[in-house]
Scaffold this motif. Structure first.
Motif, PDB file in Angstrom:
ATOM      1  N   ILE A  75     -36.984  39.539  46.781  1.00  0.00           N
ATOM      2  CA  ILE A  75     -37.255  39.943  45.402  1.00  0.00           C
ATOM      3  C   ILE A  75     -36.877  41.414  45.261  1.00  0.00           C
ATOM      4  N   PRO A  76     -35.994  41.727  44.317  1.00  0.00           N
ATOM      5  CA  PRO A  76     -35.571  43.125  44.133  1.00  0.00           C
ATOM      6  C   PRO A  76     -36.758  44.017  43.726  1.00  0.00           C
ATOM      7  N   ASP A  77     -36.684  45.283  44.119  1.00  0.00           N
ATOM      8  CA  ASP A  77     -37.726  46.245  43.755  1.00  0.00           C
ATOM      9  C   ASP A  77     -37.908  46.330  42.242  1.00  0.00           C
ATOM     10  N   GLU A  78     -36.816  46.203  41.488  1.00  0.00           N
ATOM     11  CA  GLU A  78     -36.892  46.264  40.017  1.00  0.00           C
ATOM     12  C   GLU A  78     -37.758  45.133  39.470  1.00  0.00           C
ATOM     13  N   THR A  79     -37.660  43.967  40.074  1.00  0.00           N
ATOM     14  CA  THR A  79     -38.480  42.831  39.643  1.00  0.00           C
ATOM     15  C   THR A  79     -39.942  43.086  39.949  1.00  0.00           C
ATOM     16  N   LEU A  80     -40.219  43.661  41.109  1.00  0.00           N
ATOM     17  CA  LEU A  80     -41.603  43.982  41.455  1.00  0.00           C
ATOM     18  C   LEU A  80     -42.186  45.011  40.480  1.00  0.00           C
ATOM     19  N   LYS A  81     -41.358  45.967  40.072  1.00  0.00           N
ATOM     20  CA  LYS A  81     -41.817  46.955  39.082  1.00  0.00           C
ATOM     21  C   LYS A  81     -42.105  46.278  37.738  1.00  0.00           C
ATOM     22  N   LEU A  82     -41.275  45.308  37.353  1.00  0.00           N
ATOM     23  CA  LEU A  82     -41.526  44.550  36.123  1.00  0.00           C
ATOM     24  C   LEU A  82     -42.848  43.785  36.211  1.00  0.00           C
ATOM     25  N   LEU A  83     -43.129  43.229  37.365  1.00  0.00           N
ATOM     26  CA  LEU A  83     -44.385  42.508  37.545  1.00  0.00           C
ATOM     27  C   LEU A  83     -45.585  43.445  37.478  1.00  0.00           C
ATOM     28  N   GLU A  84     -45.420  44.670  37.949  1.00  0.00           N
ATOM     29  CA  GLU A  84     -46.490  45.662  37.820  1.00  0.00           C
ATOM     30  C   GLU A  84     -46.710  46.026  36.353  1.00  0.00           C
ATOM     31  N   ILE A  85     -45.621  46.143  35.612  1.00  0.00           N
ATOM     32  CA  ILE A  85     -45.728  46.418  34.170  1.00  0.00           C
ATOM     33  C   ILE A  85     -46.419  45.250  33.478  1.00  0.00           C
ATOM     34  N   GLN A  86     -46.054  44.019  33.860  1.00  0.00           N
ATOM     35  CA  GLN A  86     -46.693  42.842  33.286  1.00  0.00           C
ATOM     36  C   GLN A  86     -48.193  42.843  33.596  1.00  0.00           C
ATOM     37  N   ARG A  87     -48.544  43.175  34.840  1.00  0.00           N
ATOM     38  CA  ARG A  87     -49.958  43.249  35.227  1.00  0.00           C
ATOM     39  C   ARG A  87     -50.708  44.239  34.334  1.00  0.00           C
ATOM     40  N   ASP A  88     -50.135  45.423  34.160  1.00  0.00           N
ATOM     41  CA  ASP A  88     -50.783  46.462  33.362  1.00  0.00           C
ATOM     42  C   ASP A  88     -50.929  46.028  31.900  1.00  0.00           C
ATOM     43  N   ALA A  89     -49.917  45.367  31.372  1.00  0.00           N
ATOM     44  CA  ALA A  89     -49.978  44.877  29.985  1.00  0.00           C
ATOM     45  C   ALA A  89     -51.046  43.802  29.849  1.00  0.00           C
ATOM     46  N   MET A  90     -51.129  42.938  30.824  1.00  0.00           N
ATOM     47  CA  MET A  90     -52.147  41.880  30.777  1.00  0.00           C
ATOM     48  C   MET A  90     -53.547  42.463  30.841  1.00  0.00           C
ATOM     49  N   MET A  91     -53.729  43.456  31.681  1.00  0.00           N
ATOM     50  CA  MET A  91     -55.042  44.084  31.786  1.00  0.00           C
ATOM     51  C   MET A  91     -55.438  44.726  30.456  1.00  0.00           C
ATOM     52  N   LYS A  92     -54.459  45.251  29.758  1.00  0.00           N
ATOM     53  CA  LYS A  92     -54.722  45.887  28.459  1.00  0.00           C
ATOM     54  C   LYS A  92     -55.007  44.842  27.375  1.00  0.00           C
ATOM     55  N   GLU A  93     -54.242  43.755  27.380  1.00  0.00           N
ATOM     56  CA  GLU A  93     -54.387  42.726  26.347  1.00  0.00           C
ATOM     57  C   GLU A  93     -55.578  41.805  26.593  1.00  0.00           C
ATOM     58  N   LEU A  94     -55.849  41.509  27.851  1.00  0.00           N
ATOM     59  CA  LEU A  94     -56.908  40.559  28.199  1.00  0.00           C
ATOM     60  C   LEU A  94     -58.171  41.292  28.622  1.00  0.00           C
ATOM     61  N   ILE A  95     -58.584  42.195  27.778  1.00  0.00           N
ATOM     62  CA  ILE A  95     -59.742  43.023  28.091  1.00  0.00           C
ATOM     63  C   ILE A  95     -60.969  42.142  28.348  1.00  0.00           C
ATOM     64  N   LYS A  96     -61.728  42.497  29.342  1.00  0.00           N
ATOM     65  CA  LYS A  96     -62.885  41.703  29.734  1.00  0.00           C
ATOM     66  C   LYS A  96     -64.161  42.356  29.224  1.00  0.00           C
ATOM     67  N   ILE A  97     -64.824  41.664  28.328  1.00  0.00           N
ATOM     68  CA  ILE A  97     -66.103  42.119  27.796  1.00  0.00           C
ATOM     69  C   ILE A  97     -67.072  40.944  27.932  1.00  0.00           C
ATOM     70  N   PRO A  98     -68.233  41.150  28.525  1.00  0.00           N
ATOM     71  CA  PRO A  98     -69.178  40.036  28.684  1.00  0.00           C
ATOM     72  C   PRO A  98     -69.522  39.390  27.348  1.00  0.00           C
ATOM     73  N   LYS A  99     -69.591  38.091  27.362  1.00  0.00           N
ATOM     74  CA  LYS A  99     -69.972  37.296  26.188  1.00  0.00           C
ATOM     75  C   LYS A  99     -69.158  37.679  24.958  1.00  0.00           C
ATOM     76  N   LEU A 100     -67.855  37.702  25.143  1.00  0.00           N
ATOM     77  CA  LEU A 100     -66.933  38.112  24.087  1.00  0.00           C
ATOM     78  C   LEU A 100     -67.141  37.335  22.789  1.00  0.00           C
ATOM     79  N   TYR A 101     -67.416  36.056  22.892  1.00  0.00           N
ATOM     80  CA  TYR A 101     -67.518  35.226  21.701  1.00  0.00           C
ATOM     81  C   TYR A 101     -68.942  35.128  21.157  1.00  0.00           C
ATOM     82  N   ASP A 102     -69.912  35.677  21.868  1.00  0.00           N
ATOM     83  CA  ASP A 102     -71.297  35.567  21.437  1.00  0.00           C
ATOM     84  C   ASP A 102     -71.757  36.754  20.591  1.00  0.00           C
ATOM     85  N   THR A 103     -70.885  37.667  20.328  1.00  0.00           N
ATOM     86  CA  THR A 103     -71.290  38.877  19.628  1.00  0.00           C
ATOM     87  C   THR A 103     -70.888  38.829  18.161  1.00  0.00           C
TER      88      THR A 103
END
Length: 145
Positions: A75-103
């Motif tokens: 796997i090229p280093d550039e692809t690994l960097k893209l996966l790190e960017i994807q990870r960071d974007a997911m962490m930002k978009e999929l924010i974890k808050i307890p009982k998200l739907y109960d509030t």
């Protein structure tokens, strides 16, 4: 003999989400919306929103000298960097808050909607790739129809 279609590495997370949402939908006889909402309450979602999914996968690849254990391809280093960017974007978009739907707090409801929309787009991306690569049999949610 069927030809193996190589999936882009950036689709691995989308595929994981897609198959887990499908499983939840089938096991509980839910519609797509309720299945995605239920996915948010799983350990799989937790691993995506904390970055653990990508971190474990990337560490496995790096420990293997950038060789993908599934395909035995480098796997090229550039692809690994893209996966790190994807990870960071997911962490930002999929924010974890307890009982998200109960509030009733509008900000928290908005954040849960943001996570839901992101998961929907990931499932949609997976289906578009399946359609583009003529693997219609993998499309079970039928989000893009």
């Amino acid at each position: 003999m069927s030809e193996q279609i190589n999936k882009p590495y950036v689709l691995k997370a989308a595929e994981k989400i897609y198959f887990n949402v499908c499983k939840i939908k089938n096991e509980n006889q839910l519609n797509n919306e309720k299945a995605i909402e239920s996915f948010i309450k799983t350990d799989h979602y937790e691993k995506l929103c904390t970055g653990d999914f990508h971190n474990e996968w990337l560490n496995l690849i790096r420990d293997n000298k950038n060789i993908d254990p599934e395909t035995n391809q480098k796997i090229p280093d550039e692809t690994l960097k893209l996966l790190e960017i994807q990870r960071d974007a997911m962490m930002k978009e999929l924010i974890k808050i307890p009982k998200l739907y109960d509030t009733k707090n509008n900000q928290l409801i908005e954040l849960s909607k943001k996570a839901y929309n992101f998961l929907w787009r990931m499932c949609e991306s997976y289906e578009l790739w399946c359609r583009e690569t003529k693997q219609e049999n993998l499309i079970t949610l039928k989000i893009i129809d």
